[in-house]
Design a protein around this motif. Structure first.
Motif, PDB file in Angstrom:
ATOM      1  N   LEU A 138      45.040  17.362 -24.454  1.00  0.00           N
ATOM      2  CA  LEU A 138      45.660  15.917 -23.855  1.00  0.00           C
ATOM      3  C   LEU A 138      44.446  15.417 -23.429  1.00  0.00           C
ATOM      4  CD1 LEU A 138      48.169  14.311 -22.831  1.00  0.00           C
ATOM      5  CD2 LEU A 138      47.986  15.545 -20.808  1.00  0.00           C
ATOM      6  N   VAL A 139      44.223  14.139 -23.870  1.00  0.00           N
ATOM      7  CA  VAL A 139      43.609  13.076 -23.348  1.00  0.00           C
ATOM      8  C   VAL A 139      44.112  12.327 -22.079  1.00  0.00           C
ATOM      9  CG1 VAL A 139      41.822  11.346 -23.896  1.00  0.00           C
ATOM     10  CG2 VAL A 139      42.270  13.190 -25.647  1.00  0.00           C
ATOM     11  N   VAL A 140      43.349  12.206 -21.068  1.00  0.00           N
ATOM     12  CA  VAL A 140      43.836  11.628 -20.085  1.00  0.00           C
ATOM     13  C   VAL A 140      42.653  10.553 -19.800  1.00  0.00           C
ATOM     14  CG1 VAL A 140      44.542  11.572 -17.632  1.00  0.00           C
ATOM     15  CG2 VAL A 140      44.992  13.257 -18.883  1.00  0.00           C
ATOM     16  N   THR A 187      47.789  11.367 -25.962  1.00  0.00           N
ATOM     17  CA  THR A 187      46.827  10.495 -24.898  1.00  0.00           C
ATOM     18  C   THR A 187      47.910  10.297 -23.743  1.00  0.00           C
ATOM     19  OG1 THR A 187      45.635   9.589 -26.552  1.00  0.00           O
ATOM     20  CG2 THR A 187      45.781   8.556 -24.438  1.00  0.00           C
ATOM     21  N   ALA A 235      49.193  13.853 -13.975  1.00  0.00           N
ATOM     22  CA  ALA A 235      48.081  13.782 -14.867  1.00  0.00           C
ATOM     23  C   ALA A 235      47.109  15.028 -14.988  1.00  0.00           C
ATOM     24  CB  ALA A 235      47.281  12.520 -14.872  1.00  0.00           C
ATOM     25  N   GLU A 236      46.763  15.263 -13.760  1.00  0.00           N
ATOM     26  CA  GLU A 236      46.005  16.703 -13.876  1.00  0.00           C
ATOM     27  C   GLU A 236      46.625  18.118 -14.163  1.00  0.00           C
ATOM     28  OE1 GLU A 236      44.514  17.101  -9.675  1.00  0.00           O
ATOM     29  OE2 GLU A 236      43.351  15.339  -9.708  1.00  0.00           O
ATOM     30  N   GLU A 237      48.020  18.042 -13.677  1.00  0.00           N
ATOM     31  CA  GLU A 237      48.702  19.214 -14.092  1.00  0.00           C
ATOM     32  C   GLU A 237      49.391  19.114 -15.628  1.00  0.00           C
ATOM     33  OE1 GLU A 237      50.870  22.947 -13.410  1.00  0.00           O
ATOM     34  OE2 GLU A 237      48.968  21.979 -12.313  1.00  0.00           O
ATOM     35  N   ARG A 254      56.082  15.911 -20.927  1.00  0.00           N
ATOM     36  CA  ARG A 254      55.449  16.811 -22.012  1.00  0.00           C
ATOM     37  C   ARG A 254      56.382  16.696 -23.498  1.00  0.00           C
ATOM     38  NH1 ARG A 254      54.616  22.709 -20.304  1.00  0.00           N
ATOM     39  NH2 ARG A 254      53.059  22.554 -21.785  1.00  0.00           N
ATOM     40  N   ARG A 303      47.289  17.909 -17.899  1.00  0.00           N
ATOM     41  CA  ARG A 303      46.010  18.069 -18.891  1.00  0.00           C
ATOM     42  C   ARG A 303      46.199  19.508 -18.765  1.00  0.00           C
ATOM     43  NH1 ARG A 303      41.589  16.066 -15.690  1.00  0.00           N
ATOM     44  NH2 ARG A 303      42.202  13.920 -16.539  1.00  0.00           N
ATOM     45  N   ARG A 304      46.180  20.356 -17.569  1.00  0.00           N
ATOM     46  CA  ARG A 304      46.108  21.816 -17.478  1.00  0.00           C
ATOM     47  C   ARG A 304      47.065  22.418 -18.231  1.00  0.00           C
ATOM     48  NH1 ARG A 304      48.082  26.216 -15.198  1.00  0.00           N
ATOM     49  NH2 ARG A 304      49.923  25.106 -14.173  1.00  0.00           N
ATOM     50  N   THR A 308      48.608  21.204 -21.096  1.00  0.00           N
ATOM     51  CA  THR A 308      48.675  20.584 -22.716  1.00  0.00           C
ATOM     52  C   THR A 308      47.489  20.624 -23.126  1.00  0.00           C
ATOM     53  OG1 THR A 308      50.376  19.089 -21.763  1.00  0.00           O
ATOM     54  CG2 THR A 308      49.469  18.711 -23.902  1.00  0.00           C
ATOM     55  N   ASN A 337      47.926   7.962 -20.228  1.00  0.00           N
ATOM     56  CA  ASN A 337      47.179   6.993 -19.144  1.00  0.00           C
ATOM     57  C   ASN A 337      48.114   6.996 -17.837  1.00  0.00           C
ATOM     58  OD1 ASN A 337      45.518   5.351 -21.121  1.00  0.00           O
ATOM     59  ND2 ASN A 337      47.454   5.479 -22.427  1.00  0.00           N
TER      60      ASN A 337
END
Length: 135
Positions: A133-135, A2, A123-125, A97, A127-128, A130, A4
């Motif tokens: 991954l929960v953002v 996770t 955060a966007e990168e 990471r 998520r892309r 990983t 945040n």
């Protein structure tokens, strides 16, 4: 895993701490280029690290993730130059990471409001890159 994001601009310390606790944050990664606040001393690197440690929350400053294109939070500034910077320097995401891979709940910290902050690009990168991954 996770991730945040949290901004402290205009946020009083008790509300900031409550938000971290509610999200179960274990480590705050400060993504400001310079970890300093003129208006809120509690958000200066050393003060922040000490206060968070007393709450059982880790702190790390990662200046490599700072936005070299924007010193101040301004709605009229595009995040596109930072996005290009981050894509050109993907190694800068390695430390975050690694924290995420270890299973820690991480919060990216900056002083800007979320809608105009480079931490959303980070955060966007992440998520892309990983899966899961929960953002």
């Amino acid at each position: 895993m996770t991730l945040n994001t949290i901004g402290y601009g205009g946020v009083l310390w008790p509300a900031f701490v409550d938000a971290l606790a509610a999200a179960g944050v274990q480590v705050v990664v400060d993504v400001r280029l310079t970890p300093w606040s003129k208006s809120a001393p509690c958000y200066r690197r050393d003060d922040l690290a000490l206060a968070l440690s007393q709450l059982g929350i880790g702190y790390a400053h990662d200046g490599d993730l700072g936005n070299p294109h924007q010193e101040e939070c301004r709605a009229d500034k595009s995040l596109a130059p930072y996005r290009q910077h981050l894509l050109a320097h993907p190694h800068t995401l390695a430390a975050v990471r690694q924290l995420l891979a270890s299973g820690l709940t991480v919060a990216l910290l900056c002083g800007c409001p979320a809608s105009i902050c480079h931490r959303l690009v980070i955060a966007e990168e992440l998520r892309r890159l990983t899966p899961g991954l929960v953002v």
